[in-house]
Design a protein around this motif. Sequence first.
Motif, PDB file in Angstrom:
ATOM      1  N   PHE A 113       0.398  -1.236   0.040  1.00  0.00           N
ATOM      2  CA  PHE A 113      -0.136  -0.112  -0.361  1.00  0.00           C
ATOM      3  C   PHE A 113       1.504   0.976   0.141  1.00  0.00           C
ATOM      4  CE2 PHE A 113       0.292  -1.912   4.388  1.00  0.00           C
ATOM      5  CZ  PHE A 113       0.922  -0.441   5.342  1.00  0.00           C
ATOM      6  N   TRP A 114       0.328   2.974  -0.909  1.00  0.00           N
ATOM      7  CA  TRP A 114       0.727   3.256  -0.577  1.00  0.00           C
ATOM      8  C   TRP A 114       0.454   4.297   0.288  1.00  0.00           C
ATOM      9  CZ3 TRP A 114       4.934   6.068  -3.593  1.00  0.00           C
ATOM     10  CH2 TRP A 114       5.253   4.800  -4.601  1.00  0.00           C
ATOM     11  N   TYR A 115       1.804   5.695   1.003  1.00  0.00           N
ATOM     12  CA  TYR A 115       1.191   5.739   2.555  1.00  0.00           C
ATOM     13  C   TYR A 115       1.873   6.946   2.762  1.00  0.00           C
ATOM     14  CZ  TYR A 115       4.655   3.554   4.671  1.00  0.00           C
ATOM     15  OH  TYR A 115       6.741   3.244   5.904  1.00  0.00           O
ATOM     16  N   ARG A 116       1.682   7.807   3.183  1.00  0.00           N
ATOM     17  CA  ARG A 116       2.244   9.311   3.842  1.00  0.00           C
ATOM     18  C   ARG A 116       2.359   9.655   5.874  1.00  0.00           C
ATOM     19  NH1 ARG A 116      -0.952  13.459   1.703  1.00  0.00           N
ATOM     20  NH2 ARG A 116      -1.961  13.952   3.841  1.00  0.00           N
ATOM     21  N   VAL A 117       2.864   9.811   5.924  1.00  0.00           N
ATOM     22  CA  VAL A 117       2.272  10.108   7.282  1.00  0.00           C
ATOM     23  C   VAL A 117       3.400  11.515   8.424  1.00  0.00           C
ATOM     24  CG1 VAL A 117       5.020   8.766   8.129  1.00  0.00           C
ATOM     25  CG2 VAL A 117       3.343   8.564   9.507  1.00  0.00           C
ATOM     26  N   GLU A 118       3.571  11.912   9.495  1.00  0.00           N
ATOM     27  CA  GLU A 118       3.499  12.555  10.484  1.00  0.00           C
ATOM     28  C   GLU A 118       3.535  12.589  11.854  1.00  0.00           C
ATOM     29  OE1 GLU A 118       4.515  17.529   9.058  1.00  0.00           O
ATOM     30  OE2 GLU A 118       3.273  17.138  11.447  1.00  0.00           O
ATOM     31  N   THR A 119       4.519  11.700  12.690  1.00  0.00           N
ATOM     32  CA  THR A 119       3.745  11.872  13.836  1.00  0.00           C
ATOM     33  C   THR A 119       5.489  11.870  14.377  1.00  0.00           C
ATOM     34  OG1 THR A 119       5.218   9.426  13.911  1.00  0.00           O
ATOM     35  CG2 THR A 119       2.967  10.062  13.034  1.00  0.00           C
ATOM     36  N   GLU A 120       4.806  12.135  16.069  1.00  0.00           N
ATOM     37  CA  GLU A 120       5.570  12.692  17.262  1.00  0.00           C
ATOM     38  C   GLU A 120       7.565  12.122  17.063  1.00  0.00           C
ATOM     39  OE1 GLU A 120       6.825  12.148  22.126  1.00  0.00           O
ATOM     40  OE2 GLU A 120       4.457  11.791  20.558  1.00  0.00           O
ATOM     41  N   SER A 121       7.803  10.970  16.365  1.00  0.00           N
ATOM     42  CA  SER A 121       8.800  10.907  15.970  1.00  0.00           C
ATOM     43  C   SER A 121       8.980   9.488  15.458  1.00  0.00           C
ATOM     44  CB  SER A 121       9.107   9.584  17.539  1.00  0.00           C
ATOM     45  OG  SER A 121      10.257   9.195  17.265  1.00  0.00           O
ATOM     46  N   PRO A 122      10.004   9.285  14.550  1.00  0.00           N
ATOM     47  CA  PRO A 122       9.991   8.237  12.992  1.00  0.00           C
ATOM     48  C   PRO A 122      10.321   7.356  13.777  1.00  0.00           C
ATOM     49  CG  PRO A 122      11.769   9.570  13.063  1.00  0.00           C
ATOM     50  CD  PRO A 122      11.297  10.438  14.309  1.00  0.00           C
ATOM     51  N   GLY A 123      10.338   7.098  15.085  1.00  0.00           N
ATOM     52  CA  GLY A 123      10.903   5.599  16.069  1.00  0.00           C
ATOM     53  C   GLY A 123       9.862   4.700  16.236  1.00  0.00           C
ATOM     54  N   VAL A 124       9.676   3.135  16.807  1.00  0.00           N
ATOM     55  CA  VAL A 124       8.848   2.574  17.371  1.00  0.00           C
ATOM     56  C   VAL A 124       8.472   3.286  18.412  1.00  0.00           C
ATOM     57  CG1 VAL A 124      10.220   1.027  15.807  1.00  0.00           C
ATOM     58  CG2 VAL A 124      10.817   1.099  18.300  1.00  0.00           C
ATOM     59  N   HIS A 125       8.956   4.179  19.567  1.00  0.00           N
ATOM     60  CA  HIS A 125       8.644   3.974  20.881  1.00  0.00           C
ATOM     61  C   HIS A 125       7.485   4.761  21.018  1.00  0.00           C
ATOM     62  CE1 HIS A 125      11.179   0.777  21.743  1.00  0.00           C
ATOM     63  NE2 HIS A 125      12.481   1.380  21.811  1.00  0.00           N
ATOM     64  N   ARG A 126       7.372   5.848  20.052  1.00  0.00           N
ATOM     65  CA  ARG A 126       6.028   6.980  20.353  1.00  0.00           C
ATOM     66  C   ARG A 126       5.046   6.696  19.870  1.00  0.00           C
ATOM     67  NH1 ARG A 126       9.015   8.281  23.875  1.00  0.00           N
ATOM     68  NH2 ARG A 126      11.086   9.645  23.763  1.00  0.00           N
ATOM     69  N   ASP A 127       4.438   7.402  19.041  1.00  0.00           N
ATOM     70  CA  ASP A 127       2.861   7.409  17.965  1.00  0.00           C
ATOM     71  C   ASP A 127       3.759   6.002  17.271  1.00  0.00           C
ATOM     72  OD1 ASP A 127       2.703   9.377  19.459  1.00  0.00           O
ATOM     73  OD2 ASP A 127       2.868  10.423  18.597  1.00  0.00           O
ATOM     74  N   GLN A 128       2.960   5.471  17.184  1.00  0.00           N
ATOM     75  CA  GLN A 128       3.129   3.712  16.602  1.00  0.00           C
ATOM     76  C   GLN A 128       1.909   3.238  15.034  1.00  0.00           C
ATOM     77  OE1 GLN A 128       3.601   0.599  19.612  1.00  0.00           O
ATOM     78  NE2 GLN A 128       4.984   1.340  20.387  1.00  0.00           N
TER      79      GLN A 128
END
Length: 241
Positions: A113-128
Amino acid sequence: IGQPGWHTLSLLVDDGGRIAEASETNNAWTRAVYLIPTAPWSDSFEALDGAWEGTGLWRLGGAGSPYPPNRSGDHGWWYGRPETGTYDTGIYNAGHLTSMPVRVPDVGYRLRFWYRVETESPGVHRDQRWVQISVDGGPFQDVLQLEGEPVNTWLPSPPIDLSPYAGRDIRLRLRMDTIDESRNAHAGWAVDDVTIAWQAAPACDDTHEPNDTPDAATPLALGESVSGVICPNGDTDHYQI
């Protein structure tokens, strides 16, 4: 019925009232029926046929909305609030985008699938952000956590091998989880153009695999030179010094 998707099945009995009954109000029966499609299968969210269900802040949006979630066509799904363009509600929030069943006929089929993202952090422990799969109506299981992407850029997901589900019906679920209530004033997660198609496994020759996570990173000594292969498409390789 030859066309997969939603259909309406109706039954009408004694419509002329020839048989006397205590109640004449129960002679009509209608039920929605979903015919499971078989891969290859794709959905660009243009049919608006109810094949997906969103909970939490997931919503189906259009190209004309203030925060368009579509990569192609006129529609896409987005986790966010149209009032603000973010997923900040002041409190913890989470939600699922879940498909109706799709049959995987054989080994070698892969989900993309295609997706676009902007979250608190690109890491695995913040917004998942998780990709989950349910088999034959069973519980949803985590199969992939997305992390480390550039922000606000349409990206293809890593191909997810569906060979373990050959001959079975699966449901796809995308789970967004903010973990907590803080730092959620970001543009969120948009998804479009989902496909399940057969693809031959690429010939990947990398002696350092598996090193797809920081915990499995390949160690390097100072001054050492190594060769690696980013394969298959969507592969992530980690090295540590």
